[in-house]
Motif scaffolding. Structure first.
Motif, short mmCIF file in Angstrom:
data_model
loop_
_atom_site.label_atom_id
_atom_site.label_comp_id
_atom_site.label_asym_id
_atom_site.label_seq_id
_atom_site.Cartn_x
_atom_site.Cartn_y
_atom_site.Cartn_z
N GLU A 240 0.65 8.39 7.23
CA GLU A 240 -0.23 8.72 6.27
C GLU A 240 -0.34 7.67 5.30
OE1 GLU A 240 -1.51 11.51 2.32
OE2 GLU A 240 0.48 12.22 3.49
N LEU A 241 -1.62 6.90 5.53
CA LEU A 241 -1.65 5.53 4.83
C LEU A 241 -2.80 6.30 3.58
CD1 LEU A 241 -1.91 2.69 3.97
CD2 LEU A 241 -3.59 2.29 5.82
N CYS A 242 -2.34 6.22 2.41
CA CYS A 242 -3.15 6.88 1.42
C CYS A 242 -4.44 6.16 1.06
CB CYS A 242 -2.33 6.89 0.11
SG CYS A 242 -0.88 8.06 0.32
N GLU A 243 -5.49 6.53 1.26
CA GLU A 243 -6.90 5.87 1.15
C GLU A 243 -7.19 5.39 -0.26
OE1 GLU A 243 -9.24 5.02 3.49
OE2 GLU A 243 -7.98 5.83 4.97
N ALA B 105 0.89 -1.04 -0.11
CA ALA B 105 0.08 -0.10 -0.13
C ALA B 105 1.08 1.21 0.23
CB ALA B 105 -0.71 -0.08 1.16
N ARG B 106 0.31 2.37 -0.42
CA ARG B 106 1.05 3.71 -0.39
C ARG B 106 0.89 4.28 1.08
NH1 ARG B 106 2.66 6.07 -4.57
NH2 ARG B 106 1.08 5.01 -6.03
N ALA B 107 2.32 4.54 1.56
CA ALA B 107 1.98 5.06 3.06
C ALA B 107 3.39 6.07 3.28
CB ALA B 107 2.04 4.21 4.07
N VAL B 108 3.27 6.87 4.28
CA VAL B 108 4.57 7.68 4.64
C VAL B 108 4.63 7.64 6.08
CG1 VAL B 108 5.87 9.89 4.67
CG2 VAL B 108 4.25 9.13 2.50
N PHE B 109 5.73 7.47 6.65
CA PHE B 109 5.93 7.33 8.12
C PHE B 109 7.17 8.41 8.26
CE2 PHE B 109 4.16 3.55 7.30
CZ PHE B 109 3.30 3.03 8.20
N VAL B 110 6.85 9.45 9.57
CA VAL B 110 8.11 10.11 9.96
C VAL B 110 8.35 9.71 11.09
CG1 VAL B 110 8.92 12.36 10.70
CG2 VAL B 110 7.26 11.97 8.53
N ILE B 111 9.58 9.21 11.41
CA ILE B 111 10.16 8.56 12.60
C ILE B 111 11.04 9.51 13.29
CG2 ILE B 111 11.24 6.66 13.64
CD1 ILE B 111 10.35 5.10 10.90
N ASP B 112 10.83 9.76 14.61
CA ASP B 112 11.96 10.71 15.18
C ASP B 112 13.37 9.94 15.66
OD1 ASP B 112 11.64 9.13 17.63
OD2 ASP B 112 10.23 11.23 18.47
N THR B 113 14.29 10.58 16.11
CA THR B 113 15.40 10.10 16.42
C THR B 113 15.52 8.95 17.55
OG1 THR B 113 16.12 11.96 17.79
CG2 THR B 113 16.85 11.90 15.66
N ASN B 114 14.27 9.14 18.26
CA ASN B 114 14.05 7.82 19.37
C ASN B 114 13.41 6.48 18.85
OD1 ASN B 114 15.21 9.49 21.72
ND2 ASN B 114 13.16 10.62 21.50
N GLY B 115 13.10 6.82 17.57
CA GLY B 115 12.37 5.63 17.08
C GLY B 115 10.94 5.68 17.03
N ILE B 116 10.36 6.51 17.43
CA ILE B 116 8.64 6.84 17.67
C ILE B 116 8.33 7.27 16.36
CG2 ILE B 116 7.32 7.72 18.92
CD1 ILE B 116 8.85 5.50 20.29
#
Length: 169
Positions: free
Chosen positions: A147-150, A131-142
């Motif tokens: 965004e999961l493109c509908e 599926a098409r998606a974007v994740f932003v992950i901070d330096t702590n790994g969180i």
């Protein structure tokens, strides 16, 4: 999880759903050189994980070019675009398109990333791809943004993704 994902057709996604405030799973994907690299977990940089179905589609190609352009102006940010394409196809695409500022990886071997992040399409004509998606992950790994493109044929909201990255810089 079921989502409307292909021109109005509902599809199911397999794997473990990852959401905002979750620890980003550490997975390995295959680079253009056939060597593996890790995505997720804590790192010294902000990670942006961009998952696309295939670089061999106009929407995925445009999305990858856009994130490559953005990466050129960002510091302390690592952008990785992952698909289920073979590394050879990824290499050809990156050479042709001048993709130099981001990591490009394939999840073709074990589908570790698509399963760990809950992005493997289970049914319909696109069963077996991401599926098409974007994740932003901070330096702590969180995971601080997801965004999961509908609709799989639509690009993500670049402005919102960039705002989330800039909050962390």
């Amino acid at each position: 999880m079921a989502i409307t994902h292909l021109k109005g057709e509902e599809v199911n996604l397999l794997g473990n759903e990852v959401n905002v405030s979750d620890q980003a799973p550490i997975v390995k994907v295959v680079g253009q050189d056939l060597n593996e690299f890790e995505i997720g977990g804590a790192k010294d940089v902000i990670q942006v994980l961009v998952v696309v179905p295939s670089l061999d589609t106009p929407v995925c190609a445009a999305e990858t070019r856009k994130f490559n352009e953005e990466a050129a102006r960002l510091t302390n940010v690592e952008i990785s675009v992952v698909s289920l394409d073979l590394p050879f196809a990824m290499g050809r695409f990156c050479t042709t398109e001048g993709i130099e500022n981001i990591n490009v990886g394939s999840d073709f071997r074990n589908k570790d990333l698509t399963n760990a992040y809950g992005l493997l399409i289970e049914n319909g004509p696109l069963a077996g791809i991401a599926a098409r998606a974007v994740f932003v992950i901070d330096t702590n790994g969180i995971v601080v943004y997801k965004e999961l493109c509908e609709e799989i044929t639509k690009e993500p909201d670049y402005d919102t993704v960039m705002k989330e990255i800039e909050k962390l810089i």
